[in-house]
Design an enzyme around this catalytic site. Structure first.
Site, PDB file in Angstrom:
ATOM      1  CD  GLU A 123      -3.085  -0.815   0.128  1.00 49.12           C
ATOM      2  OE1 GLU A 123      -3.323   0.397  -0.417  1.00 49.12           O
ATOM      3  OE2 GLU A 123      -3.862  -1.728  -0.326  1.00 49.12           O
ATOM      4  CB  SER A 168     -52.209 -27.755  29.966  1.00 51.90           C
ATOM      5  OG  SER A 168     -53.447 -28.223  29.431  1.00 51.90           O
TER       6      SER A 168
END
Lengths: 197, 775
Positions: B193, B473
């Site tokens: 870079e 239930s």
């Protein structure tokens, strides 16, 4: 399979655990509770014939079935038959954390002591001594609301024969209730504490 | 951010206006020049300020990091070899032949050698150490430290990072310091870079010339002329436009940055700012997070070929995405290695060895990321009570949660697999079932796993929290508990009426519920009515006890919603989320002591100071003696009641308690239950609320059994608390003795045992004979 004696074995197990912790200098309370009742030495004799042993009952062949028949249903009401830990007991870890909590409490670092006790309780959540210790630390932190509940939890887990532990928990509850302005409740708790002595 | 950008653009317009106009007198020109100089100066100052804000102020919004619970290791810990391996992989520890440093492990039979990373917890630092952990079928047998071999009482592995709370603009990052950036990463950056990074003053004229030349030669863009500094400031300016003024701004700012800060500071900023990947809406910024994202380990532990890949991604994180385009990524990585070799950072040997390595990218989902979306959602909601959203997304807080990644992994696996199996075996449309699953620690209410979708990785509708469904239930235990808390009236063996119910409702309609088998069973024992989940018996019992006490019991067990006092409530016409149901059953599992379900243990700030701890609390929700009786009854449910199918699906020794739940027209299938140490709730249904044609026992129960089987559980013990006695009773619920025929022993709250005597015991018993052990 004699389940009632298994129950007693569990009691004895707790006392043995207490004795082991006592060797480390932290389980004296529990040990004294066991020694005080004098039962841990001869558990089987105490139960023989004195209580209703909830043994599984197989209906005799050809007879009308019991309440709802199946053996499985009966087993549902049996006290546990396996020892409380099918794996090695985490006694070293719990003892180490209790020691650490004691040191932290002694040096005034109460927050750290609660953290250590909570950590121990993750490892041994059914250990009534740990809940009791946590209640004591919360008491030192002036958190009576927490003390009442933690001590009650300890009582619920404590073996009914750990009379000293029950008594100590009730004393903590009495003090906490007084701090909360509940003097009737405090007197009642003191009465309960005395009944265990 | 957006605001600043706007101001900056405004500034640049002013700068353009400052160009001299033609046909103006000298004076005017001079004036304009002065003005221009002033404006340019002011603009420079403004840019300098922007740079300073970026560098010295709050440079990055640091998302809160979310950690799983740390794994506790000690002799007696119920950790299997398979679990320990999985946990070490969660942490990104490398499996090696011989352990030579932190974050490595080796295994030989049941003997694990592990060298841990150090980690700072809220209650102190766990040092890096090498240990030998022996694991057998029973769990951890021993832990010894190396090299001395002394036994260790207990230790914690570091907690796995499982997610983060990043802000709306979705930049996620894990901050790294300059010292944590490996040399080979810096070298890689220099090689591809910015060769002259350590020499130039922010803009590299020679670099630009070289890049231009190279690009001309190649006929396309092969090199960029931007320095690392320019790339960094490019990220400060968020606009994507490619204009000259932007280039000018970049160059100006790069020069300012270089003038003000040294190279190490710039490098550190770059390493944290650069964009390196995308996952959905989440943008991966900086090498710190990228290391976790691609390799599931901290940056400092990456090896050469791994950092080379990250360096390669700078050029184009999506184009070179190693998960989507592995071949492309490999080529790019090797190009980085080549460049490092050419420029003398690597010997030929090193380079060749690195090129031989596979990409080594972790599987998607296993990597640090939002792999537990439903649980992170719960954490976020609990945090929102105490913190502002902007603090959560920017202050770098560290959140220590209760998530058990092992349990979570098992739960995630079983839910999807079981639903697919059910769909196949019952001919239900593929993919039409949905589900939710919650697992919590029974005694302290810590949430260990939470699944809100059959695809657990999918961050959508969180059914564990937001599917508010009738519980059917599952409500019944509250009805029976309300009754059992009145021992003078109700015991497990009390006879209750299973007879038809016909009630006129406030809206004028009639309510005529039926049993599931559409039969009427007459007089039944209370425990049997619950075990068989008889609707009529339950409604009659509930009406007798009263709706208010039932509602009060539900609230005590942890329901915070208002509940309408309608009789249909007794059969579960109350809607709750799976998490809320878990709270109810946690209170039961803990013997009547409610611990608010918690997902968080502690919160630390960026400087490792504790902001908050969420302590263990308990509250007595119901009489422990009555809860004991109820829990025994719930064991009966799983052994011979509606959930007896469980026995075929669980190991014999694993005693559990639980309850099935089914709602009208089979729309919802529920199962809730607990072992000694875990409480779990499963829900199965459809998002459009249509019937699934499954009862609780057919849908949710197998899911529940699957997860309980997959994780370690202690069998339910249920030792009777003070005030509980066992007594022999005959089949009509009359007091009997062991010698009598067809009798059973039942637990009673002291004094509540039946008065009526069986024919078998004619004589009154001698004093104390029937006194229980535990009075």
């Amino acid at each position: 399979m004699n389940s009632a004696s298994d129950m007693i074995k569990t009691t004895a197990g707790r006392c043995r655990r207490g004795a082991r912790l006592a060797l480390l200098g932290i389980g004296a309370l529990m040990l004294s509770a066991c020694a005080g009742t004098g039962r841990s030495d001869r558990p089987a004799e105490v139960v023989e014939g004195a209580v209703v042993p909830p043994q599984p009952v197989r209906p005799a062949p050809g007879r009308s079935p019991a309440v709802s028949g199946s053996e499985a249903q009966i087993a549902a009401y049996m006290p546990p038959v396996q020892p409380s830990y099918a794996r090695p007991e985490p006694k070293r870890a719990v003892a180490a954390l209790m020691r650490r909590a004691e040191d932290q409490r002694a040096s005034g670092d109460l927050d750290a002591a609660t953290v250590s006790l909570e950590r121990a309780l993750r490892i041994a959540p059914d250990e009534p001594i740990l809940w009791h210790r946590l209640a004591e630390v919360r008491d030192a932190q002036h958190r009576p609301d927490l003390v009442v509940q933690l001590a009650a939890k300890s009582n619920a887990l404590a073996n009914p024969q750990d009379r000293q532990l029950h008594s100590d928990n009730w004393r903590l509850i009495a003090g906490a209730r007084r701090a909360l302005g509940d003097s009737d409740g405090a007197r009642e708790a003191e009465r309960r504490a005395a009944s265990y002595e | 951010m957006a605001k600043k950008t706007k101001r900056r653009r405004g500034g640049s317009r002013k700068a353009r206006k400052a160009r001299p106009a033609s046909r103006s007198g000298w004076r005017l020109l001079a004036g304009l020049l002065v003005l221009g100089a002033l404006l340019a100066g002011g603009y420079t100052l403004y840019l300098a300020k922007t740079v300073r804000v970026k560098f010295e102020g709050k440079r990055w919004a640091l998302p809160a990091q979310i950690y799983a619970r740390p794994l506790e290791l000690y002799a007696g810990a119920s950790v299997s070899a398979a679990q320990l391996k999985a946990e070490l992989r969660f942490l990104g520890y490398r499996e090696v032949g011989k352990v030579s440093g932190p974050a490595q492990w080796a295994v030989n039979g049941g003997r694990f050698t592990v060298h841990t990373r150090d980690f700072r917890f809220w209650d102190g630092t766990e040092p890096s150490q090498a240990v030998v952990v022996r694991v057998s079928a029973a769990g951890v047998d021993s832990i010894r430290s190396l090299p001395r071999g002394s036994e260790i009482d207990l230790m914690r592995l570091e907690p796995a990072l499982v997610g983060s709370i990043y802000p709306a603009h979705s930049e996620d990052r894990v901050l790294v310091r300059r010292a944590e950036i490996p040399d080979h990463l810096v070298q890689g950056l220099l090689a591809v870079e910015d060769r002259r990074f350590f020499e130039h003053a922010g803009v590299d004229i020679r670099g630009i010339a070289r890049a231009l030349l190279a690009n001309l030669r190649a006929g396309k863009t092969v090199q960029g002329g931007s320095t690392l500094t320019q790339q960094l400031v490019k990220n400060f300016i968020l606009t994507p436009e490619r204009s000259l003024s932007r280039k000018f701004n970049e160059a100006m700012m790069a020069l300012i940055v270089e003038a003000r800060y040294d190279k190490d500071e710039i490098l550190e900023a770059y390493a944290n700012e650069i964009f390196l990947g995308q996952e959905g809406a989440r943008a991966i910024h900086g090498f710190g997070l990228a290391a976790y994202f691609y390799f599931n380990r901290p940056l400092r532990e990456l090896r050469l070929h791994e950092t080379a890949l990250l360096v390669g991604l700078v050029k184009g994180a999506s184009y070179y995405n190693p998960r989507r385009h592995p071949q492309r990524a490999l080529q790019r990585r090797n190009l980085v290695i080549d460049q490092m070799q050419v420029q003398g950072f690597l010997t030929d040997q090193q380079a060749e060895a690195a090129r031989q390595q596979p990409l080594g990218v972790s599987a998607r989902g296993a990597a640090h990321g939002q792999r537990v979306p439903a649980f992170v959602d719960l954490v976020r909601r609990q945090l929102r009570r105490d913190y502002r959203e902007e603090d959560l997304t920017s202050e770098g807080m560290r959140i220590f949660t209760t998530l058990d990644p092992w349990v979570q992994q098992q739960a995630a696996a079983v839910l999807g697999a079981r639903l697919a199996k059910i769909e196949k075996s019952r001919g239900i449309g593929k993919g039409s079932l949905q589900g939710a699953l919650v697992v919590a620690a029974a005694q302290n209410g810590e949430v260990q796993a939470l699944i809100g979708d059959r695809d657990a990785d999918y961050a959508g509708f969180n059914r564990a929290l937001d599917a508010i469904r009738p519980i059917g239930s599952l409500v019944k235990p509250a009805v029976y508990l309300a009754a059992l808390q009145r021992p003078e009236k109700y015991t497990l063996t009390s006879l209750i009426d299973d007879r038809p119910v016909d009630l006129k409702m406030p809206n004028g309609k009639r309510w005529q519920p039926q049993n599931y088998d559409r039969k009427v069973h007459g007089s039944v024992a209370l425990h049997e009515a619950l075990a068989r989940s008889l609707n009529l018996a339950t409604v009659n019992l509930g009406l007798e006890v009263g709706l208010r006490p039932v509602i009060a019991t539900l609230h005590a067990l942890g329901v915070n919603r208002e509940i309408d006092p309608l009789p249909s409530l007794l059969l579960g016409a109350v809607s709750l989320s799976p998490l809320e149901v878990t709270q109810i059953y946690q209170s039961l599992a803990a013997g009547g002591f409610r611990s608010p379900l918690r997902a968080i243990r502690a919160v630390l700030d960026n400087a490792q100071q504790q902001l908050q701890r969420y302590p263990l609390t308990v509250a007595e929700a119901a009489d422990p003696a009555a809860v004991f009786l109820l829990n025994r009854n719930l064991v009966e449910v799983t052994e011979s009641g509606t959930a007896a199918g469980l026995r075929r699906q669980l190991p014999d020794a694993l005693t559990v308690a639980g309850k099935t739940g089914t709602t009208n027209d089979l729309r919802d299938s529920w199962f809730a239950g607990f072992s000694a140490d875990r409480v779990a709730v499963a829900w199965v249904g459809r998002d459009d609320n249509a019937s699934i044609g499954l009862t609780g026992a057919q849908g949710a129960l197998p899911v529940w059994a699957d997860v309980m089987r997959a994780i370690d559980n202690l069998p339910l013990q249920l030792t009777p608390p003070s005030g509980v006695e066992y007594h022999w009773v005959d089949r009509r619920g009359r007091l009997a003795a062991e010698r009598c025929e067809g009798v059973m022993a039942f637990p009673y709250i002291a004094g509540s045992q039946p008065r009526e005597r069986s024919d078998c015991i004619k004589q009154p018993a001698p004093g104390g004979f029937l006194r229980g052990l535990f009075d």
